[in-house]
Design a protein around this motif. Structure first.
Motif, PDB file in Angstrom:
ATOM      1  N   ALA A  40       0.839  -1.203   0.000  1.00  0.00           N
ATOM      2  CA  ALA A  40       0.000   0.000   0.000  1.00  0.00           C
ATOM      3  C   ALA A  40       0.867   1.242   0.000  1.00  0.00           C
ATOM      4  CB  ALA A  40      -0.930  -0.019   1.214  1.00  0.00           C
ATOM      5  N   ASN A  43       2.472   1.555  -3.445  1.00  0.00           N
ATOM      6  CA  ASN A  43       1.512   2.056  -4.435  1.00  0.00           C
ATOM      7  C   ASN A  43       1.280   3.551  -4.266  1.00  0.00           C
ATOM      8  OD1 ASN A  43       1.161  -0.457  -5.583  1.00  0.00           O
ATOM      9  ND2 ASN A  43      -0.563  -1.000  -4.261  1.00  0.00           N
ATOM     10  N   THR A  44       1.165   3.982  -3.003  1.00  0.00           N
ATOM     11  CA  THR A  44       0.942   5.408  -2.729  1.00  0.00           C
ATOM     12  C   THR A  44       2.131   6.238  -3.179  1.00  0.00           C
ATOM     13  OG1 THR A  44      -0.463   4.889  -0.838  1.00  0.00           O
ATOM     14  CG2 THR A  44       0.467   7.099  -0.925  1.00  0.00           C
ATOM     15  N   PHE A  47       2.295   6.315  -7.026  1.00  0.00           N
ATOM     16  CA  PHE A  47       1.206   7.137  -7.548  1.00  0.00           C
ATOM     17  C   PHE A  47       1.527   8.615  -7.359  1.00  0.00           C
ATOM     18  CE2 PHE A  47      -2.800   9.471  -7.021  1.00  0.00           C
ATOM     19  CZ  PHE A  47      -3.450   9.135  -8.190  1.00  0.00           C
ATOM     20  N   SER A  69       2.421   1.419 -10.083  1.00  0.00           N
ATOM     21  CA  SER A  69       1.537   1.737  -8.962  1.00  0.00           C
ATOM     22  C   SER A  69       0.252   0.934  -9.072  1.00  0.00           C
ATOM     23  CB  SER A  69       1.203   3.235  -8.956  1.00  0.00           C
ATOM     24  OG  SER A  69       0.189   3.512  -8.018  1.00  0.00           O
ATOM     25  N   ASN A  71      -2.236   1.719  -7.075  1.00  0.00           N
ATOM     26  CA  ASN A  71      -3.220   2.594  -6.440  1.00  0.00           C
ATOM     27  C   ASN A  71      -4.536   2.536  -7.207  1.00  0.00           C
ATOM     28  OD1 ASN A  71      -4.606   5.407  -6.247  1.00  0.00           O
ATOM     29  ND2 ASN A  71      -3.234   5.360  -4.479  1.00  0.00           N
ATOM     30  N   GLU A  72      -5.653   2.651  -6.495  1.00  0.00           N
ATOM     31  CA  GLU A  72      -6.967   2.531  -7.128  1.00  0.00           C
ATOM     32  C   GLU A  72      -7.203   3.581  -8.212  1.00  0.00           C
ATOM     33  OE1 GLU A  72     -10.062   3.160  -4.308  1.00  0.00           O
ATOM     34  OE2 GLU A  72      -9.113   4.907  -3.386  1.00  0.00           O
ATOM     35  N   ASN A  73      -6.466   4.695  -8.146  1.00  0.00           N
ATOM     36  CA  ASN A  73      -6.636   5.765  -9.135  1.00  0.00           C
ATOM     37  C   ASN A  73      -5.533   5.765 -10.193  1.00  0.00           C
ATOM     38  OD1 ASN A  73      -8.937   6.877  -7.778  1.00  0.00           O
ATOM     39  ND2 ASN A  73      -7.554   7.766  -6.263  1.00  0.00           N
ATOM     40  N   SER A  74      -4.626   4.792 -10.099  1.00  0.00           N
ATOM     41  CA  SER A  74      -3.497   4.790 -11.031  1.00  0.00           C
ATOM     42  C   SER A  74      -3.937   4.549 -12.469  1.00  0.00           C
ATOM     43  CB  SER A  74      -2.457   3.752 -10.601  1.00  0.00           C
ATOM     44  OG  SER A  74      -3.025   2.460 -10.577  1.00  0.00           O
ATOM     45  N   CYS A 119      -9.545  13.065  -8.110  1.00  0.00           N
ATOM     46  CA  CYS A 119      -8.500  12.278  -7.438  1.00  0.00           C
ATOM     47  C   CYS A 119      -7.114  12.552  -8.009  1.00  0.00           C
ATOM     48  CB  CYS A 119      -8.809  10.790  -7.537  1.00  0.00           C
ATOM     49  SG  CYS A 119      -8.877  10.181  -9.243  1.00  0.00           S
TER      50      CYS A 119
END
Length: 296
Positions: A40, A43-44, A47, A69, A71-74, A119
């Motif tokens: 996590a 990934n952060t 990102f 990454s 990340n959910e928004n990557s 985001c």
């Protein structure tokens, strides 16, 4: 006296194994938590780094970071970076080889990403909004021009009108016309030119499009000149429905206009002139994307 019991030893051994198993499971669970935290965090970090590079227009580095990454928004960030990379790679060629379908594809992507861009931060969201607006303006202007193309070619007939009115008929005389017919044509051309001037005012960077501005200016002058000639005929006592003709000879000429490649166009060659004019307009429209092009 001690009593020997084999079951007691067995239970002690099993208890020891269970204890070791519990410890092992606890260690694995702890490691799993640490791994999740590490991933996590990774990934952060990736990102944030990718977003930072994208905000600084270093898109080639940004895409490498974004691809690492989870990340959910990557995914959304990658879409934005890839869009900017595609624009960057296509812009120079687009200046000479306009592709409206490519522009439409970019506009759809920019609009989709823009609708979810909170985001991605304020900087990227603002860039997306500006890019979407610019792409929409290009599409609108190109589409409106195409819808006006027939009217523009019709308007360009005004440049040959003086020559037409001095064309000889079978008897060797200039062709005849009525004042009413000629005024109807002139009024029609005047309306078309007004529509063209209105369109020109809505084109971003319109002052750079020489050919379309020159056409509108010369058309206005030509309409005014022919109107003056018709007024003179009317002042001679002819009615609107009398057949009249101009006397003498007259040849209307316009200067050739050359581009940077040495090719020339003339208002009397309307099809060629119109094609050059369209190409010039598309190039100027494409130049409005310059703020979104990062030179290497």
């Amino acid at each position: 006296m001690a009593v020997y019991s084999p079951n007691l030893n067995k239970e002690a051994k099993n208890h020891g194994k269970r204890k070791k198993l519990i410890v092992a499971v606890s260690v694995i669970a702890a490691l799993s938590v640490l791994l999740v935290v590490f991933l996590a965090s990774k990934n952060t970090v990736f990102f944030a780094a990718a977003k930072n590079k994208a905000e600084k227009y270093d898109f080639e580095t940004a895409i490498v970071l974004a691809e690492n990454s989870g990340n959910e928004n990557s995914g959304l960030l990658r879409d934005y970076i890839n869009l900017r990379l595609e624009i960057n790679g296509s812009y120079p060629m687009l200046l000479s080889d306009f592709d409206v379908e490519k522009i439409k594809s970019w506009a759809e992507t920019a609009e989709r990403i823009g609708g979810q861009s909170e985001c991605l931060g304020e900087k990227i969201s603002d860039d997306l909004q500006g890019l979407s607006q610019t792409l929409s303006e290009i599409i609108y202007c190109e589409s409106e021009y195409k819808s006006m193309r027939a009217d523009i070619l019709n308007l360009m007939d005004v440049f040959n009108e003086i020559n037409r009115l001095h064309t000889k008929d079978a008897e060797g005389k200039n062709i005849s016309f009525t004042i009413s017919e000629e005024r109807t044509k002139l009024n029609g051309w005047s309306l078309l030119n007004s529509g063209l001037l209105s369109f020109i005012s809505r084109i971003p960077g319109n002052e750079k499009i020489y050919l379309i501005n020159y056409l509108a200016k010369e058309a206005q002058g030509e309409i005014s000149e022919i109107n003056s000639a018709i007024d003179s005929v009317a002042a001679s006592g002819y009615s609107d429905t009398d057949l009249v003709r101009f006397s003498g000879e007259a040849v209307r000429r316009f200067p050739d206009i050359s581009n940077s490649s040495g090719e020339s166009v003339n208002l009397l060659d309307k099809e060629k002139y119109e094609q050059f004019m369209y190409d010039e307009m598309c190039r100027i429209l494409t130049e409005t994307l310059a703020p979104y092009y990062v030179a290497k």
